[in-house]
Write an enzyme that holds these catalytic residues in place. Structure first.
Site, short mmCIF file in Angstrom:
data_model
loop_
_atom_site.label_atom_id
_atom_site.label_comp_id
_atom_site.label_asym_id
_atom_site.label_seq_id
_atom_site.Cartn_x
_atom_site.Cartn_y
_atom_site.Cartn_z
CG HIS A 125 33.62 33.24 32.26
ND1 HIS A 125 33.50 33.17 30.89
CD2 HIS A 125 34.56 34.20 32.50
CE1 HIS A 125 34.34 34.02 30.32
NE2 HIS A 125 34.99 34.66 31.27
CG HIS A 135 31.55 42.13 27.51
ND1 HIS A 135 31.12 42.97 26.50
CD2 HIS A 135 32.56 42.78 28.14
CE1 HIS A 135 31.84 44.08 26.51
NE2 HIS A 135 32.72 43.98 27.49
NE ARG A 139 35.28 52.26 26.02
CZ ARG A 139 34.67 51.23 25.46
NH1 ARG A 139 34.02 50.36 26.22
NH2 ARG A 139 34.69 51.06 24.15
CG HIS A 169 19.46 40.89 20.24
ND1 HIS A 169 20.37 41.78 19.72
CD2 HIS A 169 20.10 39.68 20.28
CE1 HIS A 169 21.50 41.15 19.44
NE2 HIS A 169 21.36 39.87 19.78
N GLY A 282 48.92 51.26 32.03
CA GLY A 282 49.43 50.93 33.35
C GLY A 282 48.39 50.59 34.39
#
Length: 299
Positions: A125, A135, A139, A169, A282
């Site tokens: 930000h 962003h 993963r 892009h 968690g």
């Protein structure tokens, strides 16, 4: 999906790459802070990342992994930016097992709910409302029954510039095309669908690329694609920061930025899969919610 236990070498290689990418981005962002010598906010001290370890909570107190949370606040260029890496493991709780089995169609989750996951997650930000928020995350996820990759990056300007969108892009397409001409249009369309806010009837930004549950059965090829999604980020984004960070702005521009941040917060809290997964398994709540803006407003 192909059973993949134990897959230790591949896990280690992926986790090491996410950490390498994290280090490159942190270095580049701190260099931007140092080089911002004119324009709005240039009279402030250059920002630096505060780095802390995060741990995943396990029911029995055993080691369940963790990561690094790196957050910069109140810099010359970045009002708040987080770059997190994690490597977590253990067993999925019943609710997460059910969600995974339903989403992936993976058999055997109830009998063997072990998992391992590693990745990098970034949200920036910016101080100047002309500089777009951004962003990025990539993963890898593993269970004894399957493995897959996911992630992408998307641009979130509050004040849109067609040339910025085109550069973002085009850079992503240049990194994806070597893996096959069909990847970019497919991942672009996926991002347009994924980063859409149904209750607002609009996208949260100007799109980018996104994939999930990606497993062709060729781990090396899938990992290479995932690496290039990550490697596209800095050349796609840094030129936009350089172009806009000295641009003057007024109160109306800042107000537009705060309203757009409210939209961003709504998406991340209501729809984002990563936020839901991190909280349900968690992981450190501060790390999971790092993506939220420092200030926002609603009309």
């Amino acid at each position: 999906m192909t059973p993949t236990a134990p897959f230790d070498a591949e896990k280690a290689e992926a986790a090491a790459w996410f950490r390498t990418l994290r280090d490159r981005i942190v270095e580049a962002f701190e260099a931007l802070e140092d080089s911002h010598a004119q324009g709005p906010f240039s009279d402030m001290a250059p920002g630096r990342f505060e780095v802390s370890e995060t741990r995943r909570a396990s029911d029995d107190g055993s080691d369940a992994g963790g990561g690094l949370m790196s957050v910069m606040r109140g810099g010359r260029v970045f009002e708040k930016v987080g770059v997190n890496v994690s490597e977590v493991f253990g067993t999925l709780a019943p609710r997460a097992q059910a969600a995974m089995a339903a989403r992936k169609g993976i058999p055997g989750m109830a009998e063997d709910p072990r998992f391992w996951a590693s990745g990098i997650s970034l949200v920036a930000h910016m101080q100047n409302p002309h500089v777009p928020a951004v962003h990025m995350n990539t993963r890898m996820f593993w269970t004894p029954h399957a493995w897959w990759f996911g992630g992408g990056s998307d641009l979130n300007p509050c004040i849109e510039y067609d040339e910025d969108t085109a550069h973002f892009h085009a850079t992503q397409q240049a990194h994806l095309d070597p893996h096959g001409a069909g990847h970019y249009p497919r991942l672009k369309a996926w991002a347009d669908e994924y980063f859409f806010i149904p209750h607002r009837g609009r996208a949260r930004g100007v799109g980018g690329i996104f994939m999930d549950d990606h497993c062709t059965g060729d781990w090396a090829a899938d990992f290479a694609l995932t690496r290039d999604i990550g490697q596209a980020f800095l050349p796609a984004y840094l030129p936009l920061v350089e172009r806009r960070r000295t641009q003057p702005f007024d109160d109306a521009d800042k107000d537009a930025q705060l309203v757009h941040r409210g939209l961003y917060a709504e998406y991340n809290l209501v729809y984002d899969r990563g936020t839901k997964f991190g909280l349900e398994t968690g992981h450190d709540a501060n790390a999971v919610l790092m993506s939220l803006p420092p200030l926002a407003k609603w009309i």
